[in-house]
Design an enzyme around this catalytic site. Sequence first.
Site, PDB file in Angstrom:
ATOM      1  N   CYS A   1       1.356 -17.261  48.992  1.00 46.58           N
ATOM      2  CA  CYS A   1       0.983 -18.329  48.225  1.00 46.58           C
ATOM      3  C   CYS A   1       2.185 -18.984  47.558  1.00 46.58           C
ATOM      4  CB  CYS A   1      -0.318 -17.844  47.119  1.00 46.58           C
ATOM      5  SG  CYS A   1       0.144 -16.649  46.169  1.00 46.58           S
TER       6      CYS A   1
ATOM      7  N   SER B   1      -5.620 -15.119  39.058  1.00 38.60           N
ATOM      8  CA  SER B   1      -6.475 -15.215  40.329  1.00 38.60           C
ATOM      9  C   SER B   1      -5.677 -14.941  41.607  1.00 38.60           C
ATOM     10  CB  SER B   1      -7.238 -16.627  40.274  1.00 38.60           C
ATOM     11  OG  SER B   1      -6.383 -17.644  40.344  1.00 38.60           O
ATOM     12  N   GLY B   2      -4.607 -14.871  41.358  1.00 39.64           N
ATOM     13  CA  GLY B   2      -3.516 -14.264  42.593  1.00 39.64           C
ATOM     14  C   GLY B   2      -3.873 -12.684  42.863  1.00 39.64           C
TER      15      GLY B   2
ATOM     16  N   VAL C   1     -10.574 -15.200  48.511  1.00 35.75           N
ATOM     17  CA  VAL C   1     -10.113 -16.071  49.373  1.00 35.75           C
ATOM     18  C   VAL C   1     -11.036 -16.234  50.598  1.00 35.75           C
ATOM     19  CG1 VAL C   1      -8.245 -16.376  51.144  1.00 35.75           C
ATOM     20  CG2 VAL C   1      -7.657 -15.302  49.090  1.00 35.75           C
TER      21      VAL C   1
ATOM     22  N   LYS D   1       9.331 -12.084  49.327  1.00 30.13           N
ATOM     23  CA  LYS D   1       8.691 -12.811  50.231  1.00 30.13           C
ATOM     24  C   LYS D   1       9.388 -14.391  50.152  1.00 30.13           C
ATOM     25  CE  LYS D   1       4.619 -10.247  49.593  1.00 30.13           C
ATOM     26  NZ  LYS D   1       3.173 -10.253  48.943  1.00 30.13           N
TER      27      LYS D   1
ATOM     28  N   THR E   1     -16.471 -11.794  51.671  1.00 32.01           N
ATOM     29  CA  THR E   1     -17.009 -11.451  50.174  1.00 32.01           C
ATOM     30  C   THR E   1     -15.793 -11.687  49.024  1.00 32.01           C
ATOM     31  OG1 THR E   1     -16.698  -9.050  50.297  1.00 32.01           O
ATOM     32  CG2 THR E   1     -18.786 -10.356  51.091  1.00 32.01           C
TER      33      THR E   1
ATOM     34  N   ARG F   1       3.394 -11.165  58.904  1.00 30.15           N
ATOM     35  CA  ARG F   1       4.239 -12.480  58.615  1.00 30.15           C
ATOM     36  C   ARG F   1       5.419 -12.221  58.750  1.00 30.15           C
ATOM     37  NH1 ARG F   1       2.264 -12.797  52.198  1.00 30.15           N
ATOM     38  NH2 ARG F   1       0.201 -13.606  52.523  1.00 30.15           N
TER      39      ARG F   1
ATOM     40  N   ARG G   1     -20.165  -1.679  52.744  1.00 30.02           N
ATOM     41  CA  ARG G   1     -21.284  -1.625  51.370  1.00 30.02           C
ATOM     42  C   ARG G   1     -21.900  -3.159  51.137  1.00 30.02           C
ATOM     43  NH1 ARG G   1     -16.069  -1.178  49.444  1.00 30.02           N
ATOM     44  NH2 ARG G   1     -15.320  -3.129  48.183  1.00 30.02           N
TER      45      ARG G   1
ATOM     46  N   HIS H   1      -0.480 -21.599  40.727  1.00 32.69           N
ATOM     47  CA  HIS H   1       0.875 -21.293  40.453  1.00 32.69           C
ATOM     48  C   HIS H   1       1.786 -22.297  39.950  1.00 32.69           C
ATOM     49  CE1 HIS H   1      -0.656 -17.199  41.595  1.00 32.69           C
ATOM     50  NE2 HIS H   1       0.021 -17.069  42.783  1.00 32.69           N
TER      51      HIS H   1
ATOM     52  N   ARG I   1       3.859 -12.620  36.208  1.00 35.23           N
ATOM     53  CA  ARG I   1       2.291 -12.949  35.943  1.00 35.23           C
ATOM     54  C   ARG I   1       1.968 -13.656  34.567  1.00 35.23           C
ATOM     55  NH1 ARG I   1      -0.879 -13.130  40.072  1.00 35.23           N
ATOM     56  NH2 ARG I   1      -0.424 -11.077  40.937  1.00 35.23           N
TER      57      ARG I   1
END
Length: 338
Positions: A129, A159-160, A15, A213, A12, A100, A40, A242, A235
């Site tokens: 990403c 949206s990241g 991603v 990262k 839901t 990762r 839920r 991006h 951001r």
Amino acid sequence: MRTYNVAILGATGAVGQEMIKILMERNFPINELHLLASKRSAGKKMEINGKEYSIEETTEQSFQGIDIVLGAAENDIAKRFLPKAVEAGAVVVDNSSAYRLDPNVPLVIPEVNPEAVASHNGIIANPNCATIIALVALAQLHRYAKAKRMVVSTYQAVSGAGVNGIRELNQQVGAIAHEKEVEVSTFQYQIAYNLIPQIGGFNEAGYSSEEMKMQNEGRKIMDNPDLCVNCTCVRVPVYRSHSESIMVEFDKEISVEKARALLQTAPGVKLVDDPEHQKYPMPLDTTDQDLVFVGRIREDMSNHTNALSFWCCGDQVRKGAATNAVQIAELVIAQMEK
């Protein structure tokens, strides 16, 4: 072709929803599709290609009979449930950061290191990403001249941070337009008409988790343990895609012309580099598709030999997350069918 029982953990979320869309777009060979989420959300209906599906509560028994699991949940959920999926016989492609850097888990970008899929022990990790976007742009250059050092600044869309990031930007822009008070909850500060130079928590050296990262994941993916990366992640008030400014120092000379020629045929890349006619990558152009656009290629001017600078943009919800995961799953089934 054989078909597979597929489950999406976190179906839901932003991603997870994109994974569903891309599975359909790419005609992934699905027999059964199971949409897993929290208690839920259980019982809610979702229509996909004219067929109605019910959201299922995730339990330790959810993975019986599942062949492939696409993980789109937070780290704690991934750590709790994905080992159970492996025990049940599924192959997992996980988008969280939980696995990762695990030395026993391959970290894969199909355009960069597809061969790593063969070494999995049940779980394959999907990179961050911003790392995916940078390394898709860099990979073909790195094959020609090994990358030694990178200086990267990222300009990361709201949206990241998921659907709440988009909602917060929308709310703030609307509030400012009507001279009302902005609400701040998802980000540290107001994001509308602002830039926030923090994504994740800071370490003792002053670098954020998002910034680390790029180096840690980049070293693993490119099998380049000596790669040095200085990264600043910001951001920005952009909805999607991006952007990244990247300087790379290579171990041998690579001209601008050679770089353009290599990128012209690089997998997953679209070269957009015509400054004379004001053509270069932008977030609006890269949204809702899977190529990483690369342009503004130029020689480094800071007295570093064998160094180039370039600018790239990519849709971080698609190629930076969901599409990359589905591409990995396609590699998995190709391996299964050998």
